[in-house]
Design a protein around this motif. Structure first.
Motif, PDB file in Angstrom:
ATOM      1  N   VAL A 151     -27.210  16.664  24.013  1.00  0.00           N
ATOM      2  CA  VAL A 151     -27.032  15.301  24.527  1.00  0.00           C
ATOM      3  C   VAL A 151     -26.058  15.291  25.704  1.00  0.00           C
ATOM      4  N   ILE A 152     -24.954  16.005  25.581  1.00  0.00           N
ATOM      5  CA  ILE A 152     -23.971  16.042  26.673  1.00  0.00           C
ATOM      6  C   ILE A 152     -24.586  16.661  27.921  1.00  0.00           C
ATOM      7  N   GLY A 153     -25.407  17.683  27.750  1.00  0.00           N
ATOM      8  CA  GLY A 153     -26.062  18.301  28.897  1.00  0.00           C
ATOM      9  C   GLY A 153     -26.951  17.313  29.638  1.00  0.00           C
ATOM     10  N   VAL A 154     -27.751  16.535  28.897  1.00  0.00           N
ATOM     11  CA  VAL A 154     -28.640  15.553  29.537  1.00  0.00           C
ATOM     12  C   VAL A 154     -27.830  14.434  30.169  1.00  0.00           C
ATOM     13  N   VAL A 155     -26.794  13.940  29.470  1.00  0.00           N
ATOM     14  CA  VAL A 155     -25.962  12.864  30.019  1.00  0.00           C
ATOM     15  C   VAL A 155     -25.261  13.332  31.288  1.00  0.00           C
ATOM     16  N   ALA A 156     -24.787  14.576  31.312  1.00  0.00           N
ATOM     17  CA  ALA A 156     -24.129  15.105  32.514  1.00  0.00           C
ATOM     18  C   ALA A 156     -25.096  15.169  33.682  1.00  0.00           C
ATOM     19  N   TRP A 157     -26.366  15.479  33.414  1.00  0.00           N
ATOM     20  CA  TRP A 157     -27.371  15.512  34.477  1.00  0.00           C
ATOM     21  C   TRP A 157     -27.635  14.112  35.040  1.00  0.00           C
ATOM     22  N   VAL A 158     -27.562  13.100  34.121  1.00  0.00           N
ATOM     23  CA  VAL A 158     -27.832  11.721  34.546  1.00  0.00           C
ATOM     24  C   VAL A 158     -26.585  11.064  35.120  1.00  0.00           C
ATOM     25  N   ASP A 159     -25.442  11.197  34.408  1.00  0.00           N
ATOM     26  CA  ASP A 159     -24.203  10.526  34.832  1.00  0.00           C
ATOM     27  C   ASP A 159     -23.019  11.386  34.392  1.00  0.00           C
ATOM     28  N   LEU A 160     -22.386  12.038  35.340  1.00  0.00           N
ATOM     29  CA  LEU A 160     -21.314  12.995  35.037  1.00  0.00           C
ATOM     30  C   LEU A 160     -20.109  12.314  34.410  1.00  0.00           C
ATOM     31  N   LEU A 161     -19.761  11.115  34.862  1.00  0.00           N
ATOM     32  CA  LEU A 161     -18.578  10.429  34.335  1.00  0.00           C
ATOM     33  C   LEU A 161     -18.724  10.134  32.846  1.00  0.00           C
ATOM     34  N   SER A 162     -19.896   9.670  32.435  1.00  0.00           N
ATOM     35  CA  SER A 162     -20.132   9.390  31.015  1.00  0.00           C
ATOM     36  C   SER A 162     -20.043  10.668  30.188  1.00  0.00           C
ATOM     37  N   ALA A 163     -20.548  11.765  30.746  1.00  0.00           N
ATOM     38  CA  ALA A 163     -20.461  13.041  30.027  1.00  0.00           C
ATOM     39  C   ALA A 163     -19.013  13.467  29.858  1.00  0.00           C
ATOM     40  N   VAL A 164     -18.200  13.227  30.901  1.00  0.00           N
ATOM     41  CA  VAL A 164     -16.776  13.579  30.795  1.00  0.00           C
ATOM     42  C   VAL A 164     -16.097  12.755  29.705  1.00  0.00           C
ATOM     43  N   LEU A 217     -14.272   4.411  13.029  1.00  0.00           N
ATOM     44  CA  LEU A 217     -13.499   3.685  14.035  1.00  0.00           C
ATOM     45  C   LEU A 217     -13.382   4.492  15.326  1.00  0.00           C
ATOM     46  N   ILE A 218     -13.082   5.793  15.191  1.00  0.00           N
ATOM     47  CA  ILE A 218     -12.941   6.637  16.378  1.00  0.00           C
ATOM     48  C   ILE A 218     -14.255   6.725  17.150  1.00  0.00           C
ATOM     49  N   SER A 219     -15.365   6.942  16.450  1.00  0.00           N
ATOM     50  CA  SER A 219     -16.650   7.069  17.138  1.00  0.00           C
ATOM     51  C   SER A 219     -17.072   5.752  17.772  1.00  0.00           C
ATOM     52  N   THR A 220     -16.792   4.623  17.130  1.00  0.00           N
ATOM     53  CA  THR A 220     -17.145   3.315  17.695  1.00  0.00           C
ATOM     54  C   THR A 220     -16.374   3.045  18.981  1.00  0.00           C
ATOM     55  N   ILE A 221     -15.085   3.344  18.959  1.00  0.00           N
ATOM     56  CA  ILE A 221     -14.267   3.144  20.162  1.00  0.00           C
ATOM     57  C   ILE A 221     -14.748   4.058  21.294  1.00  0.00           C
ATOM     58  N   SER A 222     -15.102   5.290  20.953  1.00  0.00           N
ATOM     59  CA  SER A 222     -15.566   6.232  21.976  1.00  0.00           C
ATOM     60  C   SER A 222     -16.862   5.747  22.622  1.00  0.00           C
ATOM     61  N   VAL A 223     -17.811   5.292  21.807  1.00  0.00           N
ATOM     62  CA  VAL A 223     -19.068   4.773  22.347  1.00  0.00           C
ATOM     63  C   VAL A 223     -18.797   3.529  23.197  1.00  0.00           C
ATOM     64  N   ALA A 224     -17.840   2.710  22.768  1.00  0.00           N
ATOM     65  CA  ALA A 224     -17.504   1.508  23.539  1.00  0.00           C
ATOM     66  C   ALA A 224     -16.957   1.870  24.916  1.00  0.00           C
ATOM     67  N   LEU A 225     -16.155   2.916  25.006  1.00  0.00           N
ATOM     68  CA  LEU A 225     -15.640   3.349  26.306  1.00  0.00           C
ATOM     69  C   LEU A 225     -16.768   3.742  27.243  1.00  0.00           C
ATOM     70  N   VAL A 226     -17.754   4.484  26.706  1.00  0.00           N
ATOM     71  CA  VAL A 226     -18.909   4.857  27.526  1.00  0.00           C
ATOM     72  C   VAL A 226     -19.682   3.618  27.948  1.00  0.00           C
ATOM     73  N   ALA A 227     -19.893   2.680  27.018  1.00  0.00           N
ATOM     74  CA  ALA A 227     -20.678   1.478  27.317  1.00  0.00           C
ATOM     75  C   ALA A 227     -19.996   0.611  28.375  1.00  0.00           C
ATOM     76  N   VAL A 228     -18.675   0.458  28.270  1.00  0.00           N
ATOM     77  CA  VAL A 228     -17.954  -0.351  29.268  1.00  0.00           C
ATOM     78  C   VAL A 228     -18.050   0.285  30.645  1.00  0.00           C
ATOM     79  N   SER A 229     -17.864   1.610  30.701  1.00  0.00           N
ATOM     80  CA  SER A 229     -17.957   2.297  31.990  1.00  0.00           C
ATOM     81  C   SER A 229     -19.344   2.150  32.594  1.00  0.00           C
ATOM     82  N   VAL A 230     -20.369   2.330  31.781  1.00  0.00           N
ATOM     83  CA  VAL A 230     -21.741   2.223  32.273  1.00  0.00           C
ATOM     84  C   VAL A 230     -22.041   0.786  32.716  1.00  0.00           C
ATOM     85  N   GLY A 231     -21.638  -0.198  31.910  1.00  0.00           N
ATOM     86  CA  GLY A 231     -21.923  -1.592  32.238  1.00  0.00           C
ATOM     87  C   GLY A 231     -21.299  -2.028  33.549  1.00  0.00           C
TER      88      GLY A 231
END
Length: 531
Positions: free
Chosen positions: A144-157, A243-257
């Protein structure tokens, strides 16, 4: 505690095959996760543009169906692997305990029951669920990280930075859980030992009116309390991981949005990232949730492998068929887990046909000396030779055929008195069995039935039965060495004299561990052992 003990992988072919299948199915799962996310993102992007979606919906349905099928196959393979691993390990433990080449003490019956019973049942969670999820946690996030990095490097980071937080919290939870699991496992062993002891002495306890309901209830309550503490910790740790995984996904979602609104990121790419981001955390989060389900199985695995991890006799020299000198020089032995020396004997020379009494204080190493002669223990220093050949070089099974052994607590098997005397010699004639019983002073009906255990006969009767068994072995098989551990303890003077006379008349080499003055007086020589 390691998630996967390398000894289990080396020992079990089923586990190796299971891990290969887990990796293959995990790779297919990762591929389908990416395909589904990409197709959904493509459908959403095309509908916003007003383009045709063509066969994408059918591809999504097919991918979901295939993913469900792979998940089902993964579950079936895992459950069958757990069943096979349990059967293999149980059979291996039993074979190991019966293997004459085994060196080292046998485990306590209570511990063994706990390991082969509840301990092995925990393999369903460990092998059947935790190990497959461990494979998914290693493969899916990386893909998943490999594909996300190909699409959007910041989200992968962001995913790469936040994903290890789950591992950190899992490690902290593991440190807390380890003590809880160890205490729960100790409580389970105490309960098993207590219950086994109560069953062994149930007749005596009933005769004297001692009730055991309170003791069993207290031990069971301690086990229940430790189990509830472990469950509370499991629920709290699962909440932390969620809680940790939810916050992490939220960080990605906010950045993408924000970047979609600014026009820096396309809708299709944003949808791919949003759909794949939770999939990167999900397998790792499930590993953390299943960690508690696996700890008991991992603990039982470690204890079983420790039980199987011991030295074995490899000697092939045929032992003497006739009485031969026995020499012990510089013998030193310290049992595993102890600091005090268990056996210290500088020199012992036993001539063929000699009757030697071994004396010394309790815990001085007298019984350990017999274990060394039988090959149950191996010396840390020094040597024991039989007819000039070291015990470690002898074919141990053939050597034990030359020995008749009377342990301090003889055991019975279900059957008659005659069958117990002729144990290992089913073809022994009735008259020889009766003669051995009479010489040992065992005045019991040979057809009397006894159960497995030690409650049908008194301690003195059990010892006389064991002596009769040894005498029959000497007379029929040519065994020329008799080792006895307190054979006359609890006997009256008449029966003790009968036993000692029968041993002297056997013309075998006799080593008897004893505290009884009469047995010491009957010996040709006395050897004192002081550790």
């Amino acid at each position: 505690m390691k998630p996967l003990d390398p000894r289990l992988v080396r020992r079990s072919g089923t586990v190796r095959t299971h891990l290969v299948w887990s990796v293959l199915l995990g790779a297919l799962t990762a591929l389908l996760v990416i395909v589904v996310s990409w197709c959904v993102a493509e459908v959403v992007a095309r509908r916003f543009d007003g383009s045709e979606v063509l066969l994408f919906p059918a591809a999504i349905v097919a991918a979901f169906a295939l993913r469900a099928g792979i998940a089902w196959a993964h579950g079936v393979v895992s459950e069958r692997a757990a069943i096979r691993v349990k059967a293999e390990l149980r059979a291996e433990v039993v074979d190991d305990l019966l293997d004459p080449r085994r060196v080292g003490p046998r485990p306590e019956s209570g511990r063994l029951v706990a390991l082969l019973g509840p301990g092995m049942d925990a393999f369903d969670g460990y092998v059947g669920r935790f190990l497959p999820q461990l494979a998914l946690a290693a493969i899916v996030p990386a893909a998943v990280i490999g594909v996300v990095a190909w699409v959007d490097l910041l989200s992968a980071v962001i995913i790469v930075v936040t994903l290890p937080l789950i591992g950190v919290f899992m490690a902290l939870v593991g440190l807390l859980t380890r003590d809880r699991v160890e205490r729960r496992w100790a409580a389970m062993e105490r309960l098993s030992r207590h219950f086994a002891d109560v069953l062994d002495g149930l007749v005596v306890l009933k005769v004297f009116g001692r009730r055991q309901e309170r003791g069993i209830r207290e031990v069971g309550e301690r086990h229940r309390a430790e189990t509830m503490r472990a469950l509370r910790l499991a629920f709290l740790s699962s909440l932390v991981l969620e809680l940790i995984s939810t916050i992490s996904v939220a960080l990605v979602a906010v950045s993408v949005g924000l970047r979609v609104v600014e026009g820096d990121l396309g809708l299709r790419d944003a949808m791919v990232v949003l759909l794949l981001a939770p999939e990167a955390y999900l397998p790792v989060r499930r590993v953390g949730m299943m960690f508690h389900d696996s700890t008991e199985g991992a603990t039982a695995t470690a204890e079983l492998l420790d039980l199987l991890d011991h030295d074995r006799h490899t000697g092939t020299v045929v032992p003497p068929a006739a009485p031969a000198p026995i020499v012990v020089r510089g013998a030193r032995l310290t049992h595993r887990g102890r600091t005090a020396v268990s056996l210290s004997l500088d020199d012992l020379h036993v001539e063929p046909g000699e009757f030697v009494a071994v004396v010394g204080p309790s815990g001085g190493g007298k019984s350990t000396l017999l274990d060394v002669l039988l090959g149950f223990e191996r010396l840390d220093a020094g040597d024991v030779t039989i007819g000039g050949t070291s015990v470690t070089d002898l074919d141990i099974a053939a050597w034990r055929d030359s020995v008749a052994w009377v342990p301090q607590t003889p055991h019975l098997v279900a059957g008659t008195i005659a069958e117990n005397i002729a144990l290992g010699q089913p073809a022994a004639p009735r008259d020889e069995i009766a003669a051995a019983a009479a010489d040992a002073g065992l005045d019991l009906d040979l057809d009397r039935a006894v159960r497995e255990g030690t409650t049908d006969l008194s301690a003195g009767e059990r010892r006389r039965l064991a002596v009769a068994r040894a005498l029959l072995r000497v007379r029929r098989t040519g065994a020329w060495l008799v080792l006895l551990d307190e054979p006359t303890a609890g006997l009256d003077a008449l029966h003790e004299a009968l036993v000692l006379d029968a041993l002297r008349a056997s013309r075998a080499t006799v080593l008897v561990v004893t505290h009884r003055p009469e047995s010491v007086a009957a010996a040709d020589r006395v050897v004192e052992v002081v550790a």
